[in-house]
Design a protein around this motif. Sequence first.
Motif, mmCIF file in Angstrom:
data_model
loop_
_atom_site.group_PDB
_atom_site.id
_atom_site.type_symbol
_atom_site.label_atom_id
_atom_site.label_comp_id
_atom_site.label_asym_id
_atom_site.label_seq_id
_atom_site.Cartn_x
_atom_site.Cartn_y
_atom_site.Cartn_z
ATOM 1 N N ASP A 92 1.051 -1.070 0.056
ATOM 2 C CA ASP A 92 -0.155 0.117 -0.053
ATOM 3 C C ASP A 92 0.967 1.389 -0.001
ATOM 4 O O ASP A 92 1.493 1.549 1.136
ATOM 5 N N SER A 93 0.952 1.887 -1.337
ATOM 6 C CA SER A 93 2.115 2.877 -1.261
ATOM 7 C C SER A 93 1.724 4.035 -0.652
ATOM 8 O O SER A 93 2.752 4.984 -0.342
ATOM 9 N N LYS A 94 0.454 4.591 -0.492
ATOM 10 C CA LYS A 94 0.102 5.810 0.283
ATOM 11 C C LYS A 94 0.359 5.757 1.455
ATOM 12 O O LYS A 94 1.072 6.934 2.061
ATOM 13 N N PRO A 95 0.311 4.830 2.460
ATOM 14 C CA PRO A 95 0.830 4.844 3.801
ATOM 15 C C PRO A 95 2.255 4.774 3.849
ATOM 16 O O PRO A 95 2.917 5.164 4.855
ATOM 17 N N ALA A 96 2.854 4.000 2.985
ATOM 18 C CA ALA A 96 4.270 3.788 2.982
ATOM 19 C C ALA A 96 4.814 5.031 2.764
ATOM 20 O O ALA A 96 6.005 5.235 3.387
ATOM 21 N N ALA A 97 4.429 5.954 2.012
ATOM 22 C CA ALA A 97 4.988 7.303 1.502
ATOM 23 C C ALA A 97 4.913 8.136 2.920
ATOM 24 O O ALA A 97 5.888 8.986 3.132
ATOM 25 N N ALA A 98 3.661 8.211 3.414
ATOM 26 C CA ALA A 98 3.614 8.848 4.859
ATOM 27 C C ALA A 98 4.403 8.375 5.866
ATOM 28 O O ALA A 98 4.937 9.525 6.512
ATOM 29 N N GLU A 99 4.553 7.105 6.077
ATOM 30 C CA GLU A 99 5.568 6.519 7.050
ATOM 31 C C GLU A 99 6.817 7.114 6.753
ATOM 32 O O GLU A 99 7.767 7.563 7.631
ATOM 33 N N ARG A 100 7.327 7.164 5.444
ATOM 34 C CA ARG A 100 8.966 7.633 5.072
ATOM 35 C C ARG A 100 9.044 9.177 5.454
ATOM 36 O O ARG A 100 9.811 9.455 5.922
ATOM 37 N N LYS A 101 8.325 9.958 4.927
ATOM 38 C CA LYS A 101 8.164 11.248 5.344
ATOM 39 C C LYS A 101 8.204 11.765 6.741
ATOM 40 O O LYS A 101 8.801 12.341 7.227
ATOM 41 N N LYS A 102 7.238 10.957 7.585
ATOM 42 C CA LYS A 102 7.178 11.098 9.092
ATOM 43 C C LYS A 102 8.553 10.791 9.708
ATOM 44 O O LYS A 102 9.346 11.380 10.343
ATOM 45 N N ALA A 103 9.231 9.663 9.199
ATOM 46 C CA ALA A 103 10.588 9.196 9.543
ATOM 47 C C ALA A 103 11.664 10.065 9.211
ATOM 48 O O ALA A 103 12.161 10.488 10.085
ATOM 49 N N TYR A 104 11.792 10.370 7.946
ATOM 50 C CA TYR A 104 12.695 11.640 7.716
ATOM 51 C C TYR A 104 12.625 12.853 8.690
ATOM 52 O O TYR A 104 13.695 13.317 9.026
ATOM 53 N N ALA A 105 11.241 13.404 8.853
ATOM 54 C CA ALA A 105 11.159 14.517 9.629
ATOM 55 C C ALA A 105 11.657 14.487 11.125
ATOM 56 O O ALA A 105 12.353 15.139 11.483
ATOM 57 N N ASP A 106 11.037 13.209 11.668
ATOM 58 C CA ASP A 106 11.784 13.046 13.057
ATOM 59 C C ASP A 106 13.068 12.752 13.292
ATOM 60 O O ASP A 106 13.774 13.227 14.101
ATOM 61 N N ALA A 107 13.617 12.057 12.265
ATOM 62 C CA ALA A 107 14.988 11.819 12.316
ATOM 63 C C ALA A 107 15.899 12.893 12.120
ATOM 64 O O ALA A 107 17.098 13.337 12.715
ATOM 65 N N ALA A 108 15.404 14.173 11.303
ATOM 66 C CA ALA A 108 16.254 15.245 11.050
ATOM 67 C C ALA A 108 16.009 16.191 12.201
ATOM 68 O O ALA A 108 17.203 16.679 12.720
ATOM 69 N N LYS A 109 14.844 16.100 12.769
ATOM 70 C CA LYS A 109 14.583 16.894 14.132
ATOM 71 C C LYS A 109 15.399 16.366 15.277
ATOM 72 O O LYS A 109 15.845 17.288 15.896
ATOM 73 N N GLY A 110 15.275 14.955 15.435
ATOM 74 C CA GLY A 110 15.864 14.423 16.372
ATOM 75 C C GLY A 110 17.459 14.372 16.537
ATOM 76 O O GLY A 110 17.966 14.065 17.357
ATOM 77 N N ARG A 111 17.883 14.358 15.374
ATOM 78 C CA ARG A 111 19.392 14.140 15.110
ATOM 79 C C ARG A 111 20.011 12.863 15.677
ATOM 80 O O ARG A 111 20.840 12.818 15.943
ATOM 81 N N TYR A 112 19.347 11.944 15.681
ATOM 82 C CA TYR A 112 19.680 10.733 16.344
ATOM 83 C C TYR A 112 20.158 9.782 14.952
ATOM 84 O O TYR A 112 19.844 10.168 13.851
ATOM 85 N N LEU A 113 20.691 8.648 15.347
ATOM 86 C CA LEU A 113 21.150 7.543 14.305
ATOM 87 C C LEU A 113 20.219 6.804 13.759
ATOM 88 O O LEU A 113 19.293 6.380 14.193
ATOM 89 N N VAL A 114 20.426 6.600 12.370
ATOM 90 C CA VAL A 114 19.455 5.900 11.489
ATOM 91 C C VAL A 114 20.024 4.650 11.273
ATOM 92 O O VAL A 114 21.466 4.809 10.349
ATOM 93 N N GLY A 115 19.545 3.398 10.746
ATOM 94 C CA GLY A 115 19.917 2.263 10.046
ATOM 95 C C GLY A 115 19.074 1.727 9.280
ATOM 96 O O GLY A 115 17.756 1.740 9.572
ATOM 97 N N SER A 116 19.370 1.535 7.948
ATOM 98 C CA SER A 116 18.170 1.007 7.135
ATOM 99 C C SER A 116 18.743 -0.104 6.146
ATOM 100 O O SER A 116 20.035 -0.242 5.848
ATOM 101 N N ALA A 117 17.841 -0.990 5.783
ATOM 102 C CA ALA A 117 18.124 -2.397 5.202
ATOM 103 C C ALA A 117 18.689 -2.014 3.804
ATOM 104 O O ALA A 117 19.714 -2.761 3.445
ATOM 105 N N HIS A 118 18.508 -0.818 3.208
ATOM 106 C CA HIS A 118 18.994 -0.779 1.790
ATOM 107 C C HIS A 118 19.693 0.415 1.411
ATOM 108 O O HIS A 118 19.806 0.593 0.396
ATOM 109 N N LEU A 119 20.349 0.900 2.387
ATOM 110 C CA LEU A 119 21.273 1.965 2.293
ATOM 111 C C LEU A 119 22.412 1.510 2.181
ATOM 112 O O LEU A 119 22.724 0.251 2.717
#
Length: 325
Positions: free
Chosen positions: A272-299
Motif C-alpha cells: 500500500d504505497s500511500k501509507p508507505a510514503a506517509a511513514e517515510r516522510k514522518k520518519a525523515y522529519a523525525d530523524a532530522a529533528k531528533g538528530r539521532y542515528l538511523v540504520g536502514s536495510a537498503h542504504l
Amino acid sequence: MTTTPARWLRKGIAALAGSLLMLSFSSTALAGAPQVKTQAPGFYRMMLGDFEVTALFDGTLDLEPKKLLTNTTQEQVGKLLDRGFEKDAVPTSVNGYLINTGSKLVLVDTGAGGLFGPTLGNLQANLKAAGYQPDQVDDVLITHMHGDHVGGLVQDGKLVFPNATIHAGQEDADFWLNKANLEKASAEMKGFFQGAMASLNPYVEAGKFKGMKGGTELAPGIRAVPAHGHTPGHNIYVVESKGQKLVLWGDLMHVAAVQFAQPQITISFDVDSKPAAAERKKAYADAAKGRYLVGSAHLPFPGLGHVRAEGKGYVWVPVDYQQIR
C-alpha cells in the motif's frame, strides 16, 4: 679542481642507474602480483551507549529504479540518479543489525538466505566473522516478511537460529502466511508468499514465533513501532541506551539517490504505497529533528548515518568509520 665536476657526473650517473634498476624491479614485482578479488568480511561495529551494535552485510542486489519506482516519471528518476552518480541498475545493499545489550543478543532481519541467488545470503557468514554464532541469538526481530529480510531464518530446512524467538508484526503473519492469499496472488506475488512461508513456518511449528500489534517493548531499550504500508505489518525498531538512540527503518526507503530528495516517490514492492510514503516522510522529519542515528536495510553498507533536511527534501549523512573505544 678540474676533476671535481667529472666525479660529480660519475656519481650522478651511478645514482640514476641504481634508481632505474630499483624501479625496474618494483614494476616487475607489482605486475607479477595476482589480483586478490576478495572483500573484507562484511561487518561494522559501533557502540550505542552501553549497547554494542554490529551491522551485518548480506550482499547486494541490482535494482532498476526507472522500472520499479512509482508516483514519479522515468525522466525525473533518471535526473536524480545521474545527480547521485548512479546508473540505471543500482547496486542495493541488504543489511541486518545485531544488538548486544549485555544480557540479550538481538538480531534485526536475517538477509535473503538462499532465496535471491549468489549475490545475497552472506549475513550468517558475516555474523560468524563478527565473533558470534547463530545459536547465541536470543531474539530475531523481523521488520517485515519479504524474502530479503526473512530468508536467512532457515537453511536446508533447518532453523538457523534454534534458540531464538522470532518477532514480527501480526498483520504481516496474517497476510503472508495465509494459504488463501497465496492461492489468489498474482504470478509475480506468489514468490513473496512462498518465501515467507518457507522461512517462518518452521519457527511457527516449533512454537518460536510471536506476532505483535502496536508498539511493543521487546527487550530493555528495544521496542517496535508500527510503520505499515510497505507491508501490512511493517515495523521499525527503536534502540536506546544511555541517552543515545538508533532507529532501524527496515524498508521505509530503497533508493537513496531518489527518495531522500523526493520522499513522495514510492516503489512497486509496496503493498500500500500511500501509507508507505506517509511513514517515510514522518520518519525523515523525525530523524532530522531528533538528530539521532538511523540504520536502514537498503542504504549502502553499513547503512548507518543521520538525516538532514535540505529544501523540500533530505540529505543522507553516513557515519564516519571509527574504532571501538
